[in-house]
Structures are given as structure tokens and as C-alpha cells.
Scaffold this motif. Structure first.
Motif, PDB file in Angstrom:
ATOM      1  N   ASN A  72       0.675  -1.196  -0.113  1.00 47.78           N
ATOM      2  CA  ASN A  72       0.064   0.092  -0.220  1.00 47.78           C
ATOM      3  C   ASN A  72       0.425   0.950   0.552  1.00 47.78           C
ATOM      4  O   ASN A  72       0.213   1.785   0.492  1.00 47.78           O
ATOM      5  N   PHE A  73       2.066   0.975  -0.373  1.00 50.82           N
ATOM      6  CA  PHE A  73       3.026   2.442  -0.140  1.00 50.82           C
ATOM      7  C   PHE A  73       3.051   3.152   1.555  1.00 50.82           C
ATOM      8  O   PHE A  73       3.257   4.787   0.914  1.00 50.82           O
ATOM      9  N   ARG A  74       3.030   2.690   1.728  1.00 50.84           N
ATOM     10  CA  ARG A  74       3.287   2.831   3.663  1.00 50.84           C
ATOM     11  C   ARG A  74       4.711   2.700   3.390  1.00 50.84           C
ATOM     12  O   ARG A  74       4.602   1.536   4.263  1.00 50.84           O
ATOM     13  N   PHE A  75       5.003   3.791   4.730  1.00 46.42           N
ATOM     14  CA  PHE A  75       6.489   3.449   5.167  1.00 46.42           C
ATOM     15  C   PHE A  75       6.500   4.458   5.792  1.00 46.42           C
ATOM     16  O   PHE A  75       6.347   5.319   6.203  1.00 46.42           O
ATOM     17  N   THR A  76       8.002   3.749   7.177  1.00 48.36           N
ATOM     18  CA  THR A  76       7.720   4.856   7.957  1.00 48.36           C
ATOM     19  C   THR A  76       9.728   5.199   7.258  1.00 48.36           C
ATOM     20  O   THR A  76       9.492   4.654   6.351  1.00 48.36           O
ATOM     21  N   LEU A  77      10.159   6.559   7.539  1.00 52.40           N
ATOM     22  CA  LEU A  77      12.050   6.757   7.628  1.00 52.40           C
ATOM     23  C   LEU A  77      12.116   5.430   7.260  1.00 52.40           C
ATOM     24  O   LEU A  77      13.464   5.362   6.158  1.00 52.40           O
ATOM     25  N   GLU A  78      12.586   4.889   8.218  1.00 55.05           N
ATOM     26  CA  GLU A  78      13.316   3.679   8.924  1.00 55.05           C
ATOM     27  C   GLU A  78      12.935   3.515   7.335  1.00 55.05           C
ATOM     28  O   GLU A  78      14.035   2.298   6.612  1.00 55.05           O
ATOM     29  N   ASP A  79      11.634   2.209   7.440  1.00 53.82           N
ATOM     30  CA  ASP A  79      11.674   1.973   6.175  1.00 53.82           C
ATOM     31  C   ASP A  79      11.775   2.260   5.150  1.00 53.82           C
ATOM     32  O   ASP A  79      12.046   0.781   4.126  1.00 53.82           O
ATOM     33  N   VAL A  80      11.862   3.356   4.325  1.00 52.45           N
ATOM     34  CA  VAL A  80      12.114   3.877   3.071  1.00 52.45           C
ATOM     35  C   VAL A  80      13.808   3.662   2.739  1.00 52.45           C
ATOM     36  O   VAL A  80      13.553   3.749   1.933  1.00 52.45           O
ATOM     37  N   VAL A  81      14.420   4.592   3.526  1.00 54.81           N
ATOM     38  CA  VAL A  81      15.534   4.073   3.581  1.00 54.81           C
ATOM     39  C   VAL A  81      16.144   2.533   4.087  1.00 54.81           C
ATOM     40  O   VAL A  81      17.013   2.363   3.043  1.00 54.81           O
ATOM     41  N   ALA A  82      15.818   2.100   4.066  1.00 55.83           N
ATOM     42  CA  ALA A  82      16.115   0.487   4.483  1.00 55.83           C
ATOM     43  C   ALA A  82      15.668   0.344   2.997  1.00 55.83           C
ATOM     44  O   ALA A  82      17.004  -0.936   2.488  1.00 55.83           O
ATOM     45  N   ASP A  83      14.970   0.108   2.207  1.00 57.87           N
ATOM     46  CA  ASP A  83      14.542   0.132   1.083  1.00 57.87           C
ATOM     47  C   ASP A  83      14.997   0.727   0.349  1.00 57.87           C
ATOM     48  O   ASP A  83      14.501   0.635  -1.540  1.00 57.87           O
TER      49      ASP A  83
END
Length: 257
Positions: A141-152
Motif C-alpha cells: 500500500n505504499f506505506r512506510f516510515t522514514l526507517e523503512d524507506v531508507v532500508a528499501d
């Protein structure tokens, strides 16, 4: 915490175009640790034969920083497997929920290993080109935290780079248009990229220095989005125009889904 295992989860999601739950729903890690996950996922790509060709910057607009509650940029890696040919078809079947952002891309002419001023940054560049980044968060669902998006890897999935120009300065307020089938879907200015895209190179030099890394000559720096991202669908002709430096384009297909 098993950084290698988390890196495998995001890497496999990208390889197989399969959405996963946010990592932070089950794991707690810092932004610095997220960069360790990101680096481990890129090492997996390198082991498969991909070659790092540069970096991308994110959160280069003040509005996006405020939205995410951060006061600094984020960055990820670009590999040769992400680079699409200007004017060629891009297969959306390898992506989960693809979007496109108009940007400018810089080409480094010298190694960048220390923090640079704007004047020094210009001297480290060989060219600039109109470009588009194809983004595709691997999270459901294109949902993420700052930490999630950096990891990705900061949602990076691909890039299209147009013809190179030697005009690496004077882009403080160049007009930008993103067109689908000849119709404008986003318009903006390079001023949305930190007020001047050249400042992205300055910021990149600081981020790289902080991480103890050197960006070699001949690398790409994607400076950040000039407008909001636009969702992609199959059967489009996509074009980005940047006043003074030209245009980049591609078409979309759906093959591998």
C-alpha cells in the motif's frame, strides 16, 4: 538484529515484485541502522553482478521534509540494472506500484570524497541532463516510515537520463514539465530541488563524507524530484522537459507480470 535477513526481505521483494509488510511493524531500528540494511541489500545486488553507478537523493523539497518530520536528506544507490535507455520501453511488470518523478541528473568529472562548497561542486561536474526516476516502494500500500524507506534504498527502482549538457550552473529556477501522451500531468521548477539542484551535489558530498565513502568520477547524482510523483500505467509515452537542458522520455509496457 539480523541486518542481512532484513536486507534479503527488501531485496527479494524488489526482485520478484512482491509487496511486503513494513519492516518496522516487527523490528525496531534507527535511521543509521536502516542505512546498514540498505547497504546490505545493495551488496546482494553486487553479488549478482550489478554495478553501482551513482546515488540518488530524496526529501530535497522542504515540504517533503516537513511531511516526514525530518530535517535532512536521505539517499540511496543507483546500479546499472536500474538504468533504462532514453526513449526505450520500460516494463512495469517488474514493479509493484510504479511512479515517476522528473529530476535533473549530474555526471561527476572528479572523485567526490570531501564536503564541497557550491563553487567546488560545479568544478567536480562534467554535465547535467534531464532525467526521470522511477520509484517503487516495496511495502504494501505504499506505506512506510522514514526507517523503512531508507532500508528499501529510498524506493529507487529505475532512472531514465536524457542528453547531457555542460550547463551545470544556472538551473536555480528552470521550468519542469512531466507529460503523459503529450498532456502535462505535473509542472514545476528546479527551484523545488533545494532552491537550486547544485545544492544537491553539495549535500551529497556531505552525506558521503559522513558515511566515509567516495563517489568516483563518472558517477551519476540524481538530484531529487522537481514535482510530486505521478503513478504509471502501461501504454504511456512519458516525457520530462527541463528548460534550457532538454528532455528525456520513455514508453511503458507490461510484460513480466
Amino acid at each position: 538484529m539480523n541486518f542481512a535477513l532484513l536486507a534479503e526481505r527488501v531485496d527479494e521483494a524488489a526482485r520478484h515484485a512482491t509487496a511486503i509488510e513494513q519492516l518496522t511493524l516487527t523490528e525496531s531500528f534507527s535511521v543509521d541502522e536502516a542505512y546498514r540494511i540498505q547497504r546490505a541489500s545493495i551488496e546482494r545486488r553486487s553479488a549478482r553482478g550489478e554495478r553501482v553507478i551513482g546515488i540518488k537523493l530524496g526529501f530535497t523539497s522542504r515540504a517533503k521534509m516537513v511531511q516526514m518530520g525530518v530535517d535532512s536528506l536521505i539517499w540511496g544507490w543507483l546500479t546499472d540494472a536500474m538504468l533504462e535507455e532514453d526513449g526505450a520501453p520500460v516494463d512495469l511488470g517488474r514493479l509493484i506500484h510504479p511512479r515517476v518523478e522528473p529530476e535533473v541528473c549530474f555526471l561527476t568529472g572528479r572523485d567526490i570524497s570531501v564536503p564541497l562548497t557550491a563553487l567546488e561542486a560545479a568544478r567536480h561536474l562534467d554535465g547535467v541532463a534531464p532525467a526521470m526516476e522511477i520509484i517503487d516502494s516495496r511495502y504494501r500500500n505504499f506505506r512506510f516510515t522514514l526507517e523503512d524507506v531508507v532500508a528499501d534504498n529510498c524506493s529507487s527502482a529505475g532512472l531514465v537520463v536524457g542528453p547531457w549538457s555542460c550547463r551545470v550552473t544556472g538551473l536555480r529556477n528552470a521550468g519542469v514539465a512531466l507529460r503523459f501522451d503529450g498532456r502535462e500531468v505535473q509542472t514545476g521548477s528546479t527551484g523545488a530541488i533545494l532552491g537550486d539542484p547544485l545544492r544537491s551535489v553539495v549535500q551529497a558530498s556531505r552525506l558521503l563524507h559522513r558515511a566515509g565513502l567516495t563517489l568516483p568520477a563518472g558517477s551519476l547524482i540524481m538530484a531529487g524530484a522537481a514535482t510530486a510523483a505521478q503513478p504509471l500505467r502501461a501504454g504511456l509515452h512519458v516525457q520530462c522537459m527541463v528548460s534550457g537542458i532538454g528532455q528525456a522520455e520513455f514508453t511503458t509496457t507490461l510484460i513480466n507480470r
